[in-house]
Design an enzyme around this catalytic site. Structure first.
Site, PDB file in Angstrom:
ATOM      1  N   TYR A 258       6.709  27.748 -40.386  1.00  0.00           N
ATOM      2  CA  TYR A 258       5.821  26.866 -39.542  1.00  0.00           C
ATOM      3  C   TYR A 258       4.816  27.714 -38.922  1.00  0.00           C
ATOM      4  O   TYR A 258       5.376  28.744 -38.151  1.00  0.00           O
ATOM      5  CB  TYR A 258       6.739  25.894 -38.692  1.00  0.00           C
ATOM      6  CG  TYR A 258       5.636  25.457 -37.439  1.00  0.00           C
ATOM      7  CD1 TYR A 258       4.698  24.263 -37.700  1.00  0.00           C
ATOM      8  CD2 TYR A 258       5.751  25.859 -35.998  1.00  0.00           C
ATOM      9  CE1 TYR A 258       3.884  23.922 -36.934  1.00  0.00           C
ATOM     10  CE2 TYR A 258       4.789  25.357 -35.289  1.00  0.00           C
ATOM     11  CZ  TYR A 258       4.118  24.111 -35.696  1.00  0.00           C
ATOM     12  OH  TYR A 258       3.043  23.703 -34.774  1.00  0.00           O
TER      13      TYR A 258
ATOM     14  N   ARG B 129      15.823  15.970  16.261  1.00  0.00           N
ATOM     15  CA  ARG B 129      17.221  15.639  16.268  1.00  0.00           C
ATOM     16  C   ARG B 129      17.888  15.730  14.715  1.00  0.00           C
ATOM     17  O   ARG B 129      18.594  16.399  14.345  1.00  0.00           O
ATOM     18  CB  ARG B 129      17.584  14.457  16.697  1.00  0.00           C
ATOM     19  CG  ARG B 129      19.197  14.300  16.931  1.00  0.00           C
ATOM     20  CD  ARG B 129      19.556  12.854  17.491  1.00  0.00           C
ATOM     21  NE  ARG B 129      18.523  12.035  17.806  1.00  0.00           N
ATOM     22  CZ  ARG B 129      18.810  10.623  17.697  1.00  0.00           C
ATOM     23  NH1 ARG B 129      19.753  10.227  17.116  1.00  0.00           N
ATOM     24  NH2 ARG B 129      17.811   9.798  18.142  1.00  0.00           N
TER      25      ARG B 129
ATOM     26  N   ASN C  80       2.424  13.551 -33.034  1.00  0.00           N
ATOM     27  CA  ASN C  80       3.540  14.715 -33.396  1.00  0.00           C
ATOM     28  C   ASN C  80       3.993  14.989 -31.965  1.00  0.00           C
ATOM     29  O   ASN C  80       5.394  15.180 -31.817  1.00  0.00           O
ATOM     30  CB  ASN C  80       2.980  16.100 -33.921  1.00  0.00           C
ATOM     31  CG  ASN C  80       4.025  16.959 -34.033  1.00  0.00           C
ATOM     32  OD1 ASN C  80       5.008  16.911 -34.500  1.00  0.00           O
ATOM     33  ND2 ASN C  80       3.382  18.276 -33.893  1.00  0.00           N
ATOM     34  N   GLN C  81       3.464  15.429 -30.976  1.00  0.00           N
ATOM     35  CA  GLN C  81       3.776  15.788 -29.612  1.00  0.00           C
ATOM     36  C   GLN C  81       3.800  14.429 -28.865  1.00  0.00           C
ATOM     37  O   GLN C  81       3.058  13.983 -28.014  1.00  0.00           O
ATOM     38  CB  GLN C  81       2.806  16.610 -28.965  1.00  0.00           C
ATOM     39  CG  GLN C  81       2.577  17.975 -29.459  1.00  0.00           C
ATOM     40  CD  GLN C  81       1.463  18.889 -28.755  1.00  0.00           C
ATOM     41  OE1 GLN C  81       1.088  18.570 -27.752  1.00  0.00           O
ATOM     42  NE2 GLN C  81       1.451  19.881 -29.363  1.00  0.00           N
TER      43      GLN C  81
END
Length: 518
Positions: A63, A289, A424-425
């Site tokens: 890839y 406090r 794809n993403q």
């Protein structure tokens, strides 16, 4: 790499784990970077590059090497064009916008990416590793735009500016000037490289920018946490408060370790006061406090946040990876920045809480209804000059504005995932946006802390002048802090602009130059 110069300690890439503290030191040039010369380390890097070469010789499919990128993975790249593909990746991602990363942020980014590449899972050549290491060592800093990353597939667009710089094509900051990287390399006796088939992807497809920014933000957060703790002590002294709010027995009854540590530090600051003073009120307001309960949340979270980020920094987080032993190609999603995003989203929320706490403490100091006898707005003017002087009135307004802006930025970035790149993403981390948010929240909170530090110092000195406090009651730790502030900021008698002083104190709080020690 050439021998180190100067007396700075060094960090050797390839031989040690990089943690956020060392990363921050590298970013600020308090530590000198070195590249390992250990033959075993170098062999792993060389073998990784050989795995890619061997696969290509055997017609292997990889890839981003023999295919297009992302959704274009289905597009085969002809063998005669494989060599050109890396440069195209660096070029078409050259669309970053926004501010440029600072020199410190850029050094941190280079360092984080270098850590990944020397691990030998990324398929890059020794030439690339050495040039990247020399860029860090010689302070040749790519001009990296901060906007354009969704945090998966890593920080593609910002990191493309490093890949392009390695190839000689992008601007860098070198010796105070912006110039082409190949010009800076020539001036240092270096040569740009031709990106090999996996190399642009190895540089770009990872979490280096978000991890670097989050690492700097984390170290800043530690300093702001310490400042908020010391300022609580100073506020309690200034309002002649009840020191028994920090009794050890109270915190043993609810034993969160970080909360206990914050209470202990305040208790030790206030020990001289407790021995010599009876409180004005039985119970002070929550911002005093309950300060250990606010600061303690971040103190308790910090070890986990630091551990997660250190793991990410020292990981192989690009894609694909190559098994160093077998050369097998492993396609996955380690570029995803979810862990970094969690760290940054957590930091910005808890640091904004520090801003809110300090804002309320300062509001108590300037208001005569609640300050137990301090002058209005902490003005140091007296007599006939008093009516026209307004002390810290406008500073308190500014603090309120900075706090509001910090709180506004705390929306978790991770939940704003967008589907990108042809779906794809389709699930992304938003880690880089979260990291940038965290840095901005830190900056705003440091402005609040700077104003509070100046105001609380003024308040303590007003008490010393009136006789409400003595140096014995204030104690050596707080007096030392007062002296540090006074070296930077004057006592305010007559009204004067404070912006220049505030900027200086803010910067020094973020870098640790104005230290808060326990």
């Amino acid at each position: 790499m050439a021998a180190d110069t100067g007396d700075f300690p060094s960090f050797t890439f390839g031989e040690a784990q990089l943690d956020t503290a060392i990363l921050d030191d590298l970013a600020s040039q308090r530590v000198q970077p070195r590249l390992s010369t250990n033959p075993d380390v170098l062999a792993v890097i060389n073998n990784s590059a050989k795995h890619v070469t061997d696969l290509l010789k055997n017609d292997g499919k990889i890839y981003g090497v023999t295919t297009g990128y992302g959704d274009s993975v289905v597009r085969a790249v002809p063998p005669e064009l494989v060599a050109e593909l890396p440069l195209h990746l660096s070029r078409f991602h050259g669309c970053g916008m926004g501010r440029f990363l600072t020199p410190e942020e850029t050094r941190a980014t280079l360092a984080v990416r270098l850590v990944t590449l020397v691990r030998g899972w990324s398929g890059v050549s020794m030439d690339l590793v050495e040039l990247l290491a020399n860029m860090l060592r010689l302070d040749i800093l790519p001009c990296i735009p901060s906007e354009g990353s969704v945090g998966a597939s890593g920080d593609l667009t910002p990191l493309s500016y490093i890949a392009g710089a390695l190839a000689g094509e992008r601007d860098v900051l070198h010796k105070g000037e912006i110039k082409l990287s190949r010009e800076a390399f020539a001036q240092e006796g270096l040569q740009e490289i031709i990106l090999q088939p996996k190399e642009a992807l190895a540089i770009m497809n990872g979490t280096a920018v978000m991890s670097a920014l989050a690492g700097i933000a984390l170290e800043q957060s530690k300093r702001l946490m310490a400042a908020a703790t010391r300022l609580t002590s100073m506020c309690s002294l200034s309002i002649l408060g009840n020191t028994r709010h920090f009794d050890a027995r109270l915190f043993n009854a609810k034993p969160h370790q970080g909360q206990m540590l914050v209470a202990q530090r305040i208790r030790e600051d206030l020990a001289p006061m407790q021995e010599n003073h009876e409180a004005v009120r039985m119970q002070d307001r929550y911002s005093t406090r309950c300060a250990p309960h606010v600061i303690g949340v971040l103190q308790d979270a910090m070890p986990m946040l630091e551990s997660v980020l250190n793991t990410e920094i020292n990981s192989s987080n690009d894609n694909p990876l190559f098994d160093p032993e077998t050369g097998d190609v492993l396609h996955g999603g380690h570029f995803y920045g979810g862990h970094v995003c969690m760290v940054a989203d957590t930091l910005k929320t808890q640091v904004a809480n520090l801003a809110d706490l300090m804002d309320r403490q300062l509001a108590t100091l300037v208001d005569t209804r609640y300050s137990n006898g301090l002058p209005s707005n902490l003005s140091g003017a007296t007599g006939e000059r008093a009516p026209i002087n307004h002390g810290f009135k406008a500073v308190q307004i500014g603090v309120s504005a900075w706090t509001a802006e910090a709180c506004k930025l705390t929306m978790p970035a991770s939940v704003f995932s967008r589907s990108t790149e042809c779906h794809n993403q389709d699930k992304v981390s938003m880690g880089t946006i979260a990291a940038r948010d965290a840095l901005r929240v830190n900056e705003l909170t440091a402005q609040v802390a700077a104003a509070h530090m100046m105001a609380a110092t003024q308040a303590i000195e007003l008490r010393l002048k009136s006789g409400d406090l003595t140096e014995l009651m204030v104690g050596p730790r707080v007096l030392a802090q007062v002296e540090k502030v006074r070296a930077l900021a004057p006592f305010i008698t007559e009204d004067q602009p404070m912006d220049v002083i505030l900027r200086d104190v803010t910067a020094k709080l973020l870098t640790g130059e104005l230290s808060v020690s326990f």
